[in-house]
Design a protein around this motif. Structure first.
Motif, PDB file in Angstrom:
ATOM      1  N   ALA A  39       0.803  -1.223   0.000  1.00 25.17           N
ATOM      2  CA  ALA A  39       0.000   0.000   0.000  1.00 25.17           C
ATOM      3  C   ALA A  39       0.839   1.277   0.000  1.00 25.17           C
ATOM      4  N   ASP A  40       2.077   1.216   0.536  1.00 22.92           N
ATOM      5  CA  ASP A  40       2.904   2.420   0.669  1.00 22.92           C
ATOM      6  C   ASP A  40       3.919   2.580  -0.458  1.00 22.92           C
ATOM      7  N   VAL A  41       3.696   1.922  -1.579  1.00 18.33           N
ATOM      8  CA  VAL A  41       4.698   1.936  -2.643  1.00 18.33           C
ATOM      9  C   VAL A  41       4.988   3.352  -3.146  1.00 18.33           C
ATOM     10  N   GLU A  42       3.964   4.205  -3.250  1.00 14.63           N
ATOM     11  CA  GLU A  42       4.180   5.571  -3.735  1.00 14.63           C
ATOM     12  C   GLU A  42       5.036   6.383  -2.761  1.00 14.63           C
ATOM     13  N   THR A  43       4.850   6.145  -1.480  1.00 14.86           N
ATOM     14  CA  THR A  43       5.652   6.840  -0.478  1.00 14.86           C
ATOM     15  C   THR A  43       7.128   6.492  -0.644  1.00 14.86           C
ATOM     16  N   PHE A  44       7.417   5.218  -0.896  1.00 13.87           N
ATOM     17  CA  PHE A  44       8.809   4.791  -1.055  1.00 13.87           C
ATOM     18  C   PHE A  44       9.399   5.303  -2.368  1.00 13.87           C
ATOM     19  N   LYS A  45       8.577   5.478  -3.374  1.00 15.61           N
ATOM     20  CA  LYS A  45       9.060   6.082  -4.618  1.00 15.61           C
ATOM     21  C   LYS A  45       9.460   7.536  -4.367  1.00 15.61           C
ATOM     22  N   GLN A  46       8.674   8.219  -3.525  1.00 12.85           N
ATOM     23  CA  GLN A  46       8.980   9.616  -3.200  1.00 12.85           C
ATOM     24  C   GLN A  46      10.263   9.736  -2.393  1.00 12.85           C
ATOM     25  N   TYR A  47      10.535   8.750  -1.523  1.00  8.95           N
ATOM     26  CA  TYR A  47      11.795   8.755  -0.778  1.00  8.95           C
ATOM     27  C   TYR A  47      12.974   8.855  -1.744  1.00  8.95           C
ATOM     28  N   SER A  48      12.903   8.065  -2.825  1.00 10.12           N
ATOM     29  CA  SER A  48      13.986   8.046  -3.808  1.00 10.12           C
ATOM     30  C   SER A  48      14.017   9.342  -4.620  1.00 10.12           C
ATOM     31  N   GLU A  49      12.852   9.763  -5.095  1.00  7.18           N
ATOM     32  CA  GLU A  49      12.769  10.962  -5.937  1.00  7.18           C
ATOM     33  C   GLU A  49      13.200  12.217  -5.189  1.00  7.18           C
ATOM     34  N   ASN A  50      12.959  12.242  -3.889  1.00 11.31           N
ATOM     35  CA  ASN A  50      13.275  13.432  -3.088  1.00 11.31           C
ATOM     36  C   ASN A  50      14.636  13.351  -2.408  1.00 11.31           C
ATOM     37  N   GLY A  51      15.425  12.337  -2.764  1.00  8.44           N
ATOM     38  CA  GLY A  51      16.772  12.210  -2.201  1.00  8.44           C
ATOM     39  C   GLY A  51      16.801  11.917  -0.718  1.00  8.44           C
ATOM     40  N   MET A  52      15.841  11.147  -0.229  1.00  8.37           N
ATOM     41  CA  MET A  52      15.737  10.880   1.202  1.00  8.37           C
ATOM     42  C   MET A  52      16.398   9.570   1.626  1.00  8.37           C
ATOM     43  N   LEU A  53      17.002   8.869   0.678  1.00  9.38           N
ATOM     44  CA  LEU A  53      17.620   7.583   0.998  1.00  9.38           C
ATOM     45  C   LEU A  53      19.068   7.781   1.433  1.00  9.38           C
ATOM     46  N   ARG A  54      19.445   7.167   2.533  1.00  5.43           N
ATOM     47  CA  ARG A  54      20.834   7.230   2.984  1.00  5.43           C
ATOM     48  C   ARG A  54      21.706   6.322   2.123  1.00  5.43           C
ATOM     49  N   THR A  55      22.951   6.688   1.996  1.00  3.08           N
ATOM     50  CA  THR A  55      23.865   5.826   1.249  1.00  3.08           C
ATOM     51  C   THR A  55      24.325   4.682   2.143  1.00  3.08           C
ATOM     52  N   PRO A  56      24.562   3.506   1.567  1.00  2.05           N
ATOM     53  CA  PRO A  56      25.093   2.387   2.354  1.00  2.05           C
ATOM     54  C   PRO A  56      26.431   2.730   3.012  1.00  2.05           C
ATOM     55  N   ASP A  57      27.242   3.538   2.355  1.00  2.33           N
ATOM     56  CA  ASP A  57      28.538   3.912   2.924  1.00  2.33           C
ATOM     57  C   ASP A  57      28.372   4.692   4.221  1.00  2.33           C
ATOM     58  N   PHE A  58      27.389   5.610   4.241  1.00  2.00           N
ATOM     59  CA  PHE A  58      27.140   6.391   5.451  1.00  2.00           C
ATOM     60  C   PHE A  58      26.692   5.481   6.597  1.00  2.00           C
ATOM     61  N   VAL A  59      25.757   4.584   6.297  1.00  2.00           N
ATOM     62  CA  VAL A  59      25.237   3.676   7.327  1.00  2.00           C
ATOM     63  C   VAL A  59      26.338   2.747   7.826  1.00  2.00           C
ATOM     64  N   ALA A  60      27.165   2.266   6.895  1.00  2.00           N
ATOM     65  CA  ALA A  60      28.260   1.369   7.262  1.00  2.00           C
ATOM     66  C   ALA A  60      29.231   2.040   8.231  1.00  2.00           C
ATOM     67  N   GLU A  61      29.480   3.321   8.009  1.00  2.00           N
ATOM     68  CA  GLU A  61      30.384   4.055   8.892  1.00  2.00           C
ATOM     69  C   GLU A  61      29.825   4.131  10.310  1.00  2.00           C
ATOM     70  N   VAL A  62      28.521   4.344  10.418  1.00  2.00           N
ATOM     71  CA  VAL A  62      27.884   4.405  11.733  1.00  2.00           C
ATOM     72  C   VAL A  62      27.976   3.054  12.436  1.00  2.00           C
ATOM     73  N   ILE A  63      27.689   1.978  11.699  1.00  2.00           N
ATOM     74  CA  ILE A  63      27.720   0.634  12.285  1.00  2.00           C
ATOM     75  C   ILE A  63      29.120   0.274  12.764  1.00  2.00           C
ATOM     76  N   THR A  64      30.117   0.519  11.937  1.00  2.00           N
ATOM     77  CA  THR A  64      31.478   0.120  12.298  1.00  2.00           C
ATOM     78  C   THR A  64      32.003   0.896  13.502  1.00  2.00           C
ATOM     79  N   LYS A  65      31.594   2.134  13.637  1.00  2.00           N
ATOM     80  CA  LYS A  65      31.991   2.906  14.819  1.00  2.00           C
ATOM     81  C   LYS A  65      31.258   2.420  16.061  1.00  2.00           C
TER      82      LYS A  65
END
Length: 251
Positions: free
Chosen positions: A206-232
């Motif tokens: 049901a929320d597929v349009e919301t997730f499309k907007q996340y991508s279109e609006n640049g709201m997705l974090r990069t895996p590299d950023f998340v990886a840095e947080v996890i490793t620290k």
């Protein structure tokens, strides 16, 4: 020497985590169905020990044996830290209850919940006598905390993983050489999983349009950023056993 075992390293967050850890005095064990040749080359260029184990986490009979083999290769006398990052996961089936097949549900439970449980259990058992910094990080999701239309299986497996983390962490507090077991919710990232989500039919998610907007609006974090947080986080002396951490706490 620090030893890191990372699942789901063929792409996405797992790949980024390994890249963050490609440093001298680290030995890396990568687990995925397909080998990542870029990581192998980077490790070779940096003169870092990296070993690949091809494993389908749905084949649970192979998971324990693989983990025992990895842990058996660790130099216990030189081990300063031993870390397991249970990153591999699948979001499918993206379908309401009654539409997903038994086979699809079984695959999700095996990869998202049973495999991390077996890997964690084998890790704790095999390293019990080792005096070193020992940490297990289970990659969770915000979906563990709320129901999402079409994600009943994914939500359930991640909720189960968080509760497993809490129980295991509680138990380890009473051990002589405890392993710290934590969960980490990375939020929404720009990965293949997100592309799978965005390609879903609205009747299934049901929320597929919301997730499309996340991508279109640049709201997705990069895996590299998340990886840095996890490793620290996982090398921090401040982490609490059995705690479920959210990336929002660190940004």
């Amino acid at each position: 020497m620090n030893y890191y075992i990372v699942t789901g390293t063929s792409k996405g967050l797992g790949e980024s985590i390994v890249k963050q850890l490609l440093h001298e005095n680290n030995t890396l064990f990568c687990v995925s169905r397909k080998q990542n040749n870029e990581l192998k080359q980077l490790a070779q260029d940096k003169n870092v020990n990296l070993y690949y184990f091809s494993c389908d986490l749905q084949k649970l009979e192979e998971v324990e044996k693989m983990m025992e083999k990895i842990l058996g290769s660790i130099d216990r006398e030189k081990a300063e830290g031993i870390y397991l990052i249970n990153n591999a996961g699948i979001v499918e089936p993206i379908k309401p209850v009654g539409k997903a097949s038994n086979k699809e549900m079984e695959a999700s439970v095996k990869v998202n919940l049973l495999a991390p449980m077996i890997l964690t259990s084998t890790f704790i058992q095999s390293t019990e006598a080792i005096v070193a910094n020992k940490v297990v990080v289970n990659v969770s999701s915000g979906a563990a905390n709320r129901p999402i239309f079409g994600w009943s299986v994914y939500c359930s497996t991640k909720a189960g993983l968080d509760m497993f983390t809490k129980a295991a962490g509680l138990e380890q507090e009473n051990c002589t050489n405890p392993t710290k077991v934590i969960s980490f919710s990375p939020g929404i990232m720009d990965t293949d999983m997100q592309r799978t989500i965005r390609s879903s039919e609205k009747d299934d998610f049901a929320d597929v349009e919301t997730f499309k907007q996340y991508s279109e609006n640049g709201m997705l974090r990069t895996p590299d950023f998340v990886a840095e947080v996890i490793t620290k986080l996982m090398i921090s002396e401040q982490i609490e056993n059995g705690q479920v951490y959210d990336i929002k706490t660190f940004i």
